[in-house]
Design an enzyme around this catalytic site. Structure first.
Site, PDB file in Angstrom:
ATOM      1  N   HIS A  65      -3.183  31.704 -13.588  1.00 36.69           N
ATOM      2  CA  HIS A  65      -3.150  32.954 -12.800  1.00 36.69           C
ATOM      3  C   HIS A  65      -2.559  34.085 -13.615  1.00 36.69           C
ATOM      4  O   HIS A  65      -2.798  35.245 -13.340  1.00 36.69           O
ATOM      5  CB  HIS A  65      -2.388  32.755 -11.477  1.00 36.69           C
ATOM      6  CG  HIS A  65      -0.898  32.737 -11.627  1.00 36.69           C
ATOM      7  ND1 HIS A  65      -0.244  31.679 -12.207  1.00 36.69           N
ATOM      8  CD2 HIS A  65       0.050  33.630 -11.293  1.00 36.69           C
ATOM      9  CE1 HIS A  65       1.062  31.947 -12.218  1.00 36.69           C
ATOM     10  NE2 HIS A  65       1.258  33.122 -11.670  1.00 36.69           N
ATOM     11  N   LYS A  70       2.816  28.944 -20.652  1.00 35.22           N
ATOM     12  CA  LYS A  70       4.072  28.833 -21.386  1.00 35.22           C
ATOM     13  C   LYS A  70       4.802  27.569 -20.997  1.00 35.22           C
ATOM     14  O   LYS A  70       4.899  27.251 -19.808  1.00 35.22           O
ATOM     15  CB  LYS A  70       4.942  30.054 -21.015  1.00 35.22           C
ATOM     16  CG  LYS A  70       6.152  30.206 -21.856  1.00 35.22           C
ATOM     17  CD  LYS A  70       5.861  31.018 -23.098  1.00 35.22           C
ATOM     18  CE  LYS A  70       6.981  30.992 -24.101  1.00 35.22           C
ATOM     19  NZ  LYS A  70       7.097  29.708 -24.835  1.00 35.22           N
ATOM     20  N   LYS A  94       8.574  28.237 -12.076  1.00 45.28           N
ATOM     21  CA  LYS A  94       9.741  28.818 -12.735  1.00 45.28           C
ATOM     22  C   LYS A  94       9.463  30.245 -13.207  1.00 45.28           C
ATOM     23  O   LYS A  94      10.222  31.162 -12.936  1.00 45.28           O
ATOM     24  CB  LYS A  94      10.074  27.931 -13.943  1.00 45.28           C
ATOM     25  CG  LYS A  94      11.346  28.228 -14.631  1.00 45.28           C
ATOM     26  CD  LYS A  94      11.589  27.213 -15.749  1.00 45.28           C
ATOM     27  CE  LYS A  94      11.689  25.798 -15.204  1.00 45.28           C
ATOM     28  NZ  LYS A  94      12.040  24.814 -16.248  1.00 45.28           N
ATOM     29  N   LYS A 106       2.816  22.793 -20.534  1.00 45.66           N
ATOM     30  CA  LYS A 106       3.796  21.860 -21.113  1.00 45.66           C
ATOM     31  C   LYS A 106       3.087  20.952 -22.092  1.00 45.66           C
ATOM     32  O   LYS A 106       1.885  20.676 -21.935  1.00 45.66           O
ATOM     33  CB  LYS A 106       4.434  21.009 -20.013  1.00 45.66           C
ATOM     34  CG  LYS A 106       5.772  20.419 -20.393  1.00 45.66           C
ATOM     35  CD  LYS A 106       6.881  21.439 -20.250  1.00 45.66           C
ATOM     36  CE  LYS A 106       8.221  20.957 -20.745  1.00 45.66           C
ATOM     37  NZ  LYS A 106       9.280  21.920 -20.398  1.00 45.66           N
ATOM     38  N   SER A 362      12.429  33.207 -24.131  1.00 50.42           N
ATOM     39  CA  SER A 362      11.165  33.009 -24.851  1.00 50.42           C
ATOM     40  C   SER A 362      10.239  34.204 -24.620  1.00 50.42           C
ATOM     41  O   SER A 362       9.528  34.644 -25.521  1.00 50.42           O
ATOM     42  CB  SER A 362      10.455  31.755 -24.347  1.00 50.42           C
ATOM     43  OG  SER A 362      10.974  30.622 -24.988  1.00 50.42           O
TER      44      SER A 362
HETATM   45  P1  NAD Z   1      17.929  17.747 -26.216  1.00 44.67           P
HETATM   46  O1  NAD Z   1      17.054  16.750 -26.852  1.00 44.67           O
HETATM   47  O2  NAD Z   1      18.520  18.836 -27.035  1.00 44.67           O
HETATM   48  O3  NAD Z   1      19.170  17.043 -25.467  1.00 44.67           O
HETATM   49  C1  NAD Z   1      19.064  16.008 -24.540  1.00 44.67           C
HETATM   50  C2  NAD Z   1      20.334  15.194 -24.628  1.00 44.67           C
HETATM   51  O4  NAD Z   1      20.351  14.233 -23.564  1.00 44.67           O
HETATM   52  C3  NAD Z   1      20.439  14.414 -25.940  1.00 44.67           C
HETATM   53  O5  NAD Z   1      21.704  14.661 -26.520  1.00 44.67           O
HETATM   54  C4  NAD Z   1      20.275  12.961 -25.503  1.00 44.67           C
HETATM   55  O6  NAD Z   1      20.968  12.064 -26.322  1.00 44.67           O
HETATM   56  C5  NAD Z   1      20.839  13.000 -24.081  1.00 44.67           C
HETATM   57  N1  NAD Z   1      20.414  11.883 -23.256  1.00 44.67           N
HETATM   58  C6  NAD Z   1      19.246  11.188 -23.286  1.00 44.67           C
HETATM   59  N2  NAD Z   1      19.230  10.213 -22.357  1.00 44.67           N
HETATM   60  C7  NAD Z   1      20.427  10.280 -21.734  1.00 44.67           C
HETATM   61  C8  NAD Z   1      21.028   9.529 -20.696  1.00 44.67           C
HETATM   62  N3  NAD Z   1      20.380   8.534 -20.104  1.00 44.67           N
HETATM   63  N4  NAD Z   1      22.280   9.853 -20.303  1.00 44.67           N
HETATM   64  C9  NAD Z   1      22.931  10.884 -20.893  1.00 44.67           C
HETATM   65  N5  NAD Z   1      22.409  11.637 -21.877  1.00 44.67           N
HETATM   66  C10 NAD Z   1      21.178  11.341 -22.298  1.00 44.67           C
HETATM   67  O7  NAD Z   1      17.068  18.330 -24.983  1.00 44.67           O
HETATM   68  P2  NAD Z   1      17.282  19.695 -24.209  1.00 44.67           P
HETATM   69  O8  NAD Z   1      16.408  20.716 -24.834  1.00 44.67           O
HETATM   70  O9  NAD Z   1      18.740  19.944 -24.048  1.00 44.67           O
HETATM   71  O10 NAD Z   1      16.609  19.330 -22.804  1.00 44.67           O
HETATM   72  C11 NAD Z   1      17.335  18.626 -21.799  1.00 44.67           C
HETATM   73  C12 NAD Z   1      16.650  18.860 -20.459  1.00 44.67           C
HETATM   74  O11 NAD Z   1      16.592  20.271 -20.187  1.00 44.67           O
HETATM   75  C13 NAD Z   1      15.193  18.359 -20.370  1.00 44.67           C
HETATM   76  O12 NAD Z   1      14.960  17.925 -19.047  1.00 44.67           O
HETATM   77  C14 NAD Z   1      14.386  19.615 -20.644  1.00 44.67           C
HETATM   78  O13 NAD Z   1      13.098  19.539 -20.076  1.00 44.67           O
HETATM   79  C15 NAD Z   1      15.244  20.651 -19.943  1.00 44.67           C
HETATM   80  N6  NAD Z   1      15.026  22.019 -20.406  1.00 44.67           N
HETATM   81  C16 NAD Z   1      15.202  22.372 -21.709  1.00 44.67           C
HETATM   82  C17 NAD Z   1      15.016  23.702 -22.087  1.00 44.67           C
HETATM   83  C18 NAD Z   1      15.299  24.187 -23.491  1.00 44.67           C
HETATM   84  O14 NAD Z   1      15.267  25.404 -23.712  1.00 44.67           O
HETATM   85  N7  NAD Z   1      15.617  23.311 -24.436  1.00 44.67           N
HETATM   86  C19 NAD Z   1      14.596  24.649 -21.146  1.00 44.67           C
HETATM   87  C20 NAD Z   1      14.420  24.257 -19.824  1.00 44.67           C
HETATM   88  C21 NAD Z   1      14.648  22.930 -19.466  1.00 44.67           C
END
Ligand code: NAD
Length: 471
Positions: A65, A70, A94, A106, A362
């Site tokens: 839309h 993104k 979002k 995604k 972003s």
């Molecule tokens: P990342 O890879 O930097 O960090 C994730 C962390 O979670 C790692 O340190 C990992 O070891 C830890 N982890 C994995 N399994 C685990 C468990 N069972 N218990 C505890 N810790 C655990 O990833 P991120 O970019 O920080 O993303 C984390 C979440 O945030 C995801 O759901 C992602 O979709 C969401 N997210 C990220 C962004 C972004 O800008 N990076 C934006 C929106 C949403």
């Protein structure tokens, strides 16, 4: 009790629950809810030992839309089509809530990044990018990936480089992906954006006296006890901004275990400890928990799951003691957990807008790439000169000198990071208030997630209706 829905099924369930509070006809709602394009791919990559591995990967464009689509790219062994579709759908809603003019997308590659060398990861990322280029699933005007779980600036740099080399001379090539290093067209403030957005969003809710008094909490963030799961990009920065604002980080959880200290943990010190010892456990002064999920169930005011989806479900939700749950990760709560918290009066601030800081910044990065100029470059010096003239005038008129520290603060013209933080703060505060206003206006809406979906559905449906694409 365990999760009975697929992740996409859970998103659809939340959507349907909210759609009942809107006036849109069935056809429009079905169009919004469906994934527009799903690209599933397999490609071979030669590993360092000479063997060939067939890699499974996806890119989903949930909604066209608004374009470009993104959404981040995830590297994880858990990646599957259902998960990528769910995450793409969440991106659509979002973006709508935070008024970012993109459709949701995604991507995911089913690998464990820890089991590959840097060279192998680079080959996988570059090959994935060229597959996206072949099918027109990437480009500044079509689909713009970003970092997600398991990926970061390094991978984004490989993506932009591959894209640019396959599209020589494309003026806006840098806008094909966000979350890039600054030297490759990234924007200052992107790295910490999601965590900072989580902080701004929860802080805004904590500043609402009606909401806090219902939870039996005082207003403000200072002194609140916070638990964070996941010390990656989002979790680390969320924890850090809360600590800097005077909250107490009482427990931290990582996949290898969790630790707590009711006097407060120093986030940077824990981060350094984990870097040095490869584990969060045995941090001086803290107590180890038996299981990595135990920390989620400890006493606190605010719980921030910032790792993966479905970590709080029908099994452990009844044992959670937090009063506010801020969904920093995507989909950390199952619908069963939502029901438990609605009954217990625990406030869940949903992922759908709470972790929108990443996509918001972003968007700023993408705008910077299209305009080919750094934020603040044109106005910084001008603003400083103007402020200098105003201060000189005040000092001349009053005969008094302005305090040197105050003078420095007033003089300061905006740098890129100042403008990015300010744009993010404004975006998050506006989004939280739009969702709360929707909820307050219709008290039969059961929870904040449903209110957020209602806001998102109304915006996307309005956009479709105004496009008039339903003949
Ligand atoms: P990342 O890879 O930097 O960090 C994730 C962390 O979670 C790692 O340190 C990992 O070891 C830890 N982890 C994995 N399994 C685990 C468990 N069972 N218990 C505890 N810790 C655990 O990833 P991120 O970019 O920080 O993303 C984390 C979440 O945030 C995801 O759901 C992602 O979709 C969401 N997210 C990220 C962004 C972004 O800008 N990076 C934006 C929106 C949403």
């Amino acid at each position: 009790m365990s999760a009975t829905y697929s992740f996409f099924g859970a998103v659809e369930k939340s959507f349907d629950k909210a759609a009942a509070f809107t006036k849109w006809e069935k056809g429009i709602l079905e169009q919004i809810r469906a994934c527009n394009s799903v690209y599933q791919m397999r490609f071979p990559v030669k590993m360092d030992d000479g063997t060939i591995e067939v890699i499974e990967a996806y890119r989903v464009q949930h909604s066209h839309h608004k374009t470009p689509c993104k959404g981040g790219i995830r590297f994880s062994t858990e990646v599957n089509q259902d998960e990528v579709m769910a995450l793409a759908a969440l991106m659509t809603y979002k973006c709508a809530i935070v008024n970012v003019p993109f459709g949701g997308g995604k991507g995911g590659i089913k690998i464990d990044p820890r089991k590959h060398s840097v060279y192998e990861l680079e080959k996988i990322t570059r090959r994935y990018t060229s597959e996206l280029v072949k099918k027109n699933f990437i480009g500044p005007g079509t689909d713009v990936p970003a970092p997600d779980y398991g990926t970061g600036e390094r991978e984004m740099a490989w993506i932009v480089d591959t894209y640019a080399s396959l599209k020589p001379g494309e003026l806006d090539a840098a806008g094909c992906v966000t979350g890039k290093p600054i030297t490759q067209g990234g924007v200052r403030g992107r790295r910490e954006a999601t965590g900072l957005g989580v902080f701004y969003g929860i802080r805004e809710v904590c500043n609402m006296p009606d909401v806090m008094s219902k939870l039996g909490l005082g207003t403000g963030v200072e002194g609140k006890r916070v638990i964070v799961q996941g010390l990656g990009n989002v979790g680390y920065h969320s924890a850090k901004f809360f600590q800097d604002a005077g909250a107490k980080i009482v427990a931290l959880a990582e996949y290898e275990g969790s630790i707590y200290n009711y006097d407060g943990l120093d986030v940077d010190a824990v981060f350094q400890h984990r870097k040095a010892t490869k584990s969060i456990l045995n941090f001086p002064g803290a107590t180890n928990c038996v299981k990595n999920t135990d920390a989620l169930e400890l006493d606190c005011d605010i719980l921030i799951p910032a790792a993966l989806e479905n970590v709080i479900n029908g099994d452990n939700a009844p044992r959670i003691k937090a009063k506010v749950i801020g969904e920093a990760a995507n989909g950390p709560l199952t619908p069963e957990a939502d029901e438990v918290f609605a009954q217990k009066g625990i406030l869940v601030i949903p992922d759908m807008f709470l972790n929108a800081g990443g996509v918001t910044v972003s968007y700023f990065e993408w705008l910077k790439n299209l305009s080919h100029v750094r934020y603040g470059r044109l106005e910084k010096r001008f603003t400083e000169n103007q402020n200098n003239a105003i201060i000189a005038q005040i000092e001349g008129t009053t005969g008094k000198k302005v305090d040197q520290k105050v003078k420095q603060d007033i003089l300061h013209g905006p740098d890129e990071v100042d403008l990015v933080y300010s744009g993010l703060e404004e975006t998050m505060i506006t989004a939280v208030n739009e969702v709360m206003d929707c909820w307050r206006a219709n008290p039969s809406i059961p929870d904040m997630r449903t209110a957020a979906y209602v806001v998102a559905i109304n915006k996307v449906a309005t956009s479709y209706a105004e496009l008039g694409i339903f003949p």
